[in-house]
Structures are given as structure tokens and as C-alpha cells.
Design a protein around this motif. Structure first.
Motif: not given
Length: 518
Positions: A227-230, A410-415, A442-448
Motif C-alpha cells: 500500500v503506497a499513499i501519495d 501484512a507489509h509496511p506502507l510506503l508514504v 519518502v519526501e520529495i524536496m519540492g513544491y506541488g
């Protein structure tokens, strides 16, 4: 794929070729469509009528990976946000790009959630288009008597119109309207998984899709395999608070980032061209229209150069460029009379704290709470009206879901989150990271808004390894964006070129239109 009906071993669905779309036409991936009947109430069969005749018909779309068959035909479910966004549209417009990230080992499956777009019954708050047009005229008439800059002066008009609007929504949708909520949609995803013969959920949800993903992972942790939440929204505020000031935490930072990047680009980067409007084309550009346009542009830096080009002459008194770019509207006709804005309302208010019994009892108390929640951003007035609708919402809550902390899946999430997101701030992503054991941010260094706002090979590698290998970073990480930066590229290097996916020369990222409203 040959014309006609297709069935696959282990699946109960029948598939047929999807209608041709110019956004995917000519590609050799197999694109197929289906439908699935799900109970109106997934949690109480007695509400579904005699012989279960009460249901929703869910529209499903799938882009097949070329190697998915040998990889066990694993389907990654996708949700574009909203709430009210169309998964069918998502695959048509972004399926090939997401495929380029994932590779060919997965099928990409999305759906129009209950009440949305081509699923049925779909949400509408007026029985006929004529009724909707008349309601719009009356609403504009009331708005003209209000002051968009003063909540107290506007509150009487908002209060009265919200009572009419919300009751019309309830009457038009009938009993089905009570079951358009996120926990029901989460259960629908289990029905979809069962129909395609898949035990575990593989999922990538954007914006409101992160609420759906967190809800599913809490309700069905044993099936939450990937499960990836974005672009994360705070699930605790979503379900348990009348207001949500946190969603505006970084809004103004993104606006100031737009101004700062524009200044860095210099005055010579973008000069508006002269435009002549004939005697049949005229209009008025009002400040609220400009302000809303600026706010929507904060979601996607890809459109910042276009916005700057339109704003430059506007501040000098020439509104022509802005009018031609943003005020003419689209000639595209909707698929039907589905009302995406109303669907957004149904899910939000059915999910969370709403209705007279659970809301401020007086108009003065309501005004006080609204201002407390919206004064932390210069764009706060755009959310005023929705709080009146929330307070007036007449549909009873039919779910009992409450978000939890310490959830072990069941498996850790990706945030995933940008550093500065205008509607789903980094602090909300950290809240999800804290709620789900072993998850990584996981942080993306930017705007939006969402990771799609800023191209980053680093982010795409983390997403790919998560889905393909189940690998998460050892700790939370920060990814740099790709160069050149997408905000205001040098002349000759267009914004669209700067936003193109890594290792792709065909499919260009465009602004997402399904994301959560303020």
C-alpha cells in the motif's frame, strides 16, 4: 485484443476492449473494461433489499502489463483522489506513465468508486440538468448579495443556500446516498480483488486516495501487502473533526514558492503575446476567479509558467491574456450529468463529522470555528461555503469506522509527500508514518501536490522497488528532484519537457484534475 468478451482463469469478471481514447490510442498495451455489482451496504446485508436487489455497479478498467501473466497476474489498484475522481480517467491519462515506473510485471487496475462517473447510480444533486442550471442561477444570485471577503456578511446567504442544496442532494440520491462513503469503498476493493482472484492488495492512492488507502489498511491489515499513499491527507482530522486547519499548513508556502521561483526566472523569461478579441467575445475577470486559479495552480508547478504569463499583464491592468487562458471554460461535455463536486461532498460529509446534531449549533459559533480553521492561509475564504454545507448535511452517518494508531499491516506502507504540498502537507504524511508500524516516508524536496508534481528518479526508484521487491528504505529519506527544476525552466526548455517522466519521450505529465478540493 480480439473484439468481444474475454475471461481469464481464476477471475469471475468478463472483460471487453475499452473505448478508444486519444491519450492511449496507438500504444500496444491491452486496455480492457468491466463492471462489478457490489452490495449497497457491504456491512449489513439486511439493508440490501429482498434478493439483494440494491447495489452499486462499479466500472473497472485495466491496463495489462506485458509480463503480468508470468508474474502471477498481480493487479495494482489505483485511486486518483477527489473524492469523486474517476479511476477510468486516471488510467486513460496516466496509465502509460505509471506503467513506465512499475514495468511490465503488473496489471494496472482502477475503478470509478461507488457514486462516481460511469459507475451507477452516480452522484447528482439535481434530478435533471435543467434543475441543476436553475439551482446554479439561484446560487449565483445569492452569491452576488454576499461579500466573499467577509464571512459574517456572507453567512446568511451561505446558511440558506446550504439548507436547500444539501436537502436536494439527499432527495435526489435517495437511500443509495447513505452508503457513498470511504469504508464502503474500501470493502468494494475487497470485492474487486476477489473478482480478479487476488488475495492481497497492491495499491497506489493519491490525495483523497490516501484516505482510502489508510482506511483499507486499518480495516483489512492482513490483506494490505503493498500500500503506497501519495500526497497524504490526515485521516484523523478527516473522520473525527468538523474542521481541518492542518490541510492548509503549507498552502501559503507553496504560493510564496511560486512567487519566489517566478522572480528567480527573471522578467525576460516569459513575455505575453498580444491578443485581439473580436466583438463577439468579451467578459469580466474578477478577483475571486483569479485567486481560485492561482490556488489550483499551486497543485502542479508544470502550469506555473502559463499562470505567470497570464498574470504579468493582469497586474498592469490588461486582463486579456488571463481571460483567454482561464475564463473561457472547456467545450468538453461530461460523460453524463454526474456531479463530481457533489460526489466530493457526499464522501466528505458521509465520512466525517457533519449534520446539525454534530456541528456548531448557531451561526455565530459556526463562523468562529470556520475562521479558526481557515485564517492560517490567504486562500482560506475558498473553503467557507463548504463548512455551511457540512453543518447542514441531512444524511445520517452509516459507518462506524474510526482511524487507529499502531496498525500492523501484512507489509509496511510506503508514504510519499512533497516538502510543500498546498492541500496535503508534509505533517499529515508524518501522521500516517506514525500510525502504521514499519512504514517509511519518502519526501520529495519540492513544491506541488503528490509525487507526480515534481519529477524525481529517486522517488520512482523507491516506488518501483517497493512494488516489485517489497523493499522500503531503511529509514525515512528525502529525494532531490530531477534537473532541470520544473518551476520556470529557461526559454527553449518548456515546462512540459521539464516535467516529462524519466526515460520517456512520449508521455508528458499534465496537471491532475481529480485531487482533493480545499
Amino acid at each position: 485484443m480480439a473484439l468481444g468478451i474475454t475471461r481469464y482463469e481464476g477471475e469471475s469478471l468478463t472483460w471487453k476492449p475499452c473505448p478508444v481514447s486519444p491519450t492511449i490510442d496507438g500504444d500496444d498495451h491491452q486496455l480492457e473494461c468491466s463492471h462489478l455489482l457490489v452490495p449497497m451496504d457491504q456491512f449489513n446485508a439486511s439493508n440490501n433489499g429482498i434478493n439483494n436487489e440494491k447495489h452499486f455497479n462499479i466500472s473497472i478498467i485495466r491496463l495489462r502489463g506485458k509480463n503480468a501473466t508470468v508474474n502471477g497476474n498481480i493487479n495494482i489498484l489505483l485511486n486518483p483522489g477527489g473524492p469523486g475522481g474517476s479511476g477510468t480517467d486516471l488510467v486513460y491519462h496516466f496509465g502509460l506513465h505509471i506503467n513506465s515506473i512499475m514495468g511490465e510485471n503488473f496489471n494496472l487496475l482502477s475503478f470509478d468508486p461507488r457514486g462516481v462517473n460511469s459507475s451507477s447510480p452516480y452522484v447528482k444533486c439535481h434530478p435533471t440538468p435543467e434543475d441543476k442550471a436553475l439551482a446554479g442561477q439561484n446560487s449565483r444570485s445569492r452569491s452576488n448579495r454576499s461579500n466573499p471577503y467577509n464571512l459574517t456578511e456572507s453567512s446568511a446567504a451561505y446558511w440558506l443556500s446550504s439548507l436547500t442544496y444539501t436537502q436536494t442532494c439527499k432527495d435526489t440520491m435517495g437511500e443509495h446516498g447513505e452508503y457513498i462513503n470511504t469504508p464502503q469503498t474500501a470493502a468494494d476493493m475487497n470485492s474487486i480483488l476477489d473478482a480478479v482472484g487476488q488475495s492481497d492488495l497492491y495499491y497506489w492512492g493519491f490525495s483523497y486516495g490516501t484516505i482510502l488507502g489508510q482506511t483499507y489498511a486499518t480495516m483489512y491489515p492482513e490483506r494490505s501487502r503493498r500500500v503506497a499513499i501519495d500526497g497524504v491527507s490526515n485521516q484523523f482530522a478527516w473522520y473525527t473533526s468538523f474542521t481541518n486547519a492542518e490541510s492548509h499548513d503549507d498552502t501559503d508556502k507553496v504560493f510564496f514558492g511560486f512567487v519566489d521561483e517566478c522572480i528567480k526566472a527573471g522578467n525576460d523569461s516569459y513575455k505575453p503575446a498580444a491578443v485581439d478579441i473580436n466583438d463577439t467575445l468579451s467578459g469580466v475577470v474578477r478577483f475571486p476567479n483569479v485567486w481560485y486559479t492561482i490556488f489550483k495552480a499551486l497543485y502542479s508547478p508544470a502550469v506555473w509558467p502559463t499562470l505567470a504569463t497570464a498574470l504579468a499583464p493582469l497586474v498592469q491592468g490588461n486582463a486579456t491574456e488571463f481571460f483567454l487562458t482561464y475564463s473561457l471554460g472547456s467545450e468538453t461535455k461530461p460523460f453524463n450529468d454526474y456531479d463530481e463536486s457533489a460526489a466530493n461532498d457526499f464522501v466528505r460529509y458521509n465520512d466525517g463529522v457533519s449534520g446539525p446534531a454534530r456541528s456548531p449549533s448557531s451561526r455565530s459559533e459556526l463562523i468562529s470555528q470556520i475562521l479558526a480553521a481557515t485564517n492560517n492561509t490567504i486562500f482560506g475564504q475558498m473553503g467557507w461555503r463548504s463548512y455551511f454545507d457540512r453543518r447542514a448535511w441531512p444524511i445520517p452517518q452509516t459507518h462506524s469506522f474510526v482511524p487507529q494508531r499502531g496498525v500492523r499491516t501484512a507489509h509496511p506502507l510506503l508514504v510519499l509527500s512533497t516538502t510543500y504540498d498546498p492541500v496535503c502537507p508534509l505533517i499529515s504524511a508524518r501522521s500516517a508514518n506514525d500510525a502504521f508500524e514499519g512504514s517509511r516516508l519518502v519526501e520529495i524536496m519540492g513544491y506541488g501536490h503528490t509525487s507526480m508534481a515534481v519529477p524525481s528518479a529517486c522517488v520512482e526508484e523507491h516506488v518501483r522497488r517497493f512494488f516489485v521487491e517489497g523493499v522500503l528504505p531503511e529509514s525515512n529519506v528525502v529525494c532531490e528532484p530531477d534537473l532541470p527544476l520544473p518551476y520556470f525552466p529557461a526559454p527553449g526548455n518548456s515546462s512540459e519537457e521539464a516535467m516529462s517522466p524519466v526515460n520517456s519521450t512520449v508521455h508528458v505529465r499534465q496537471p491532475w484534475s481529480w485531487f482533493m478540493r480545499p
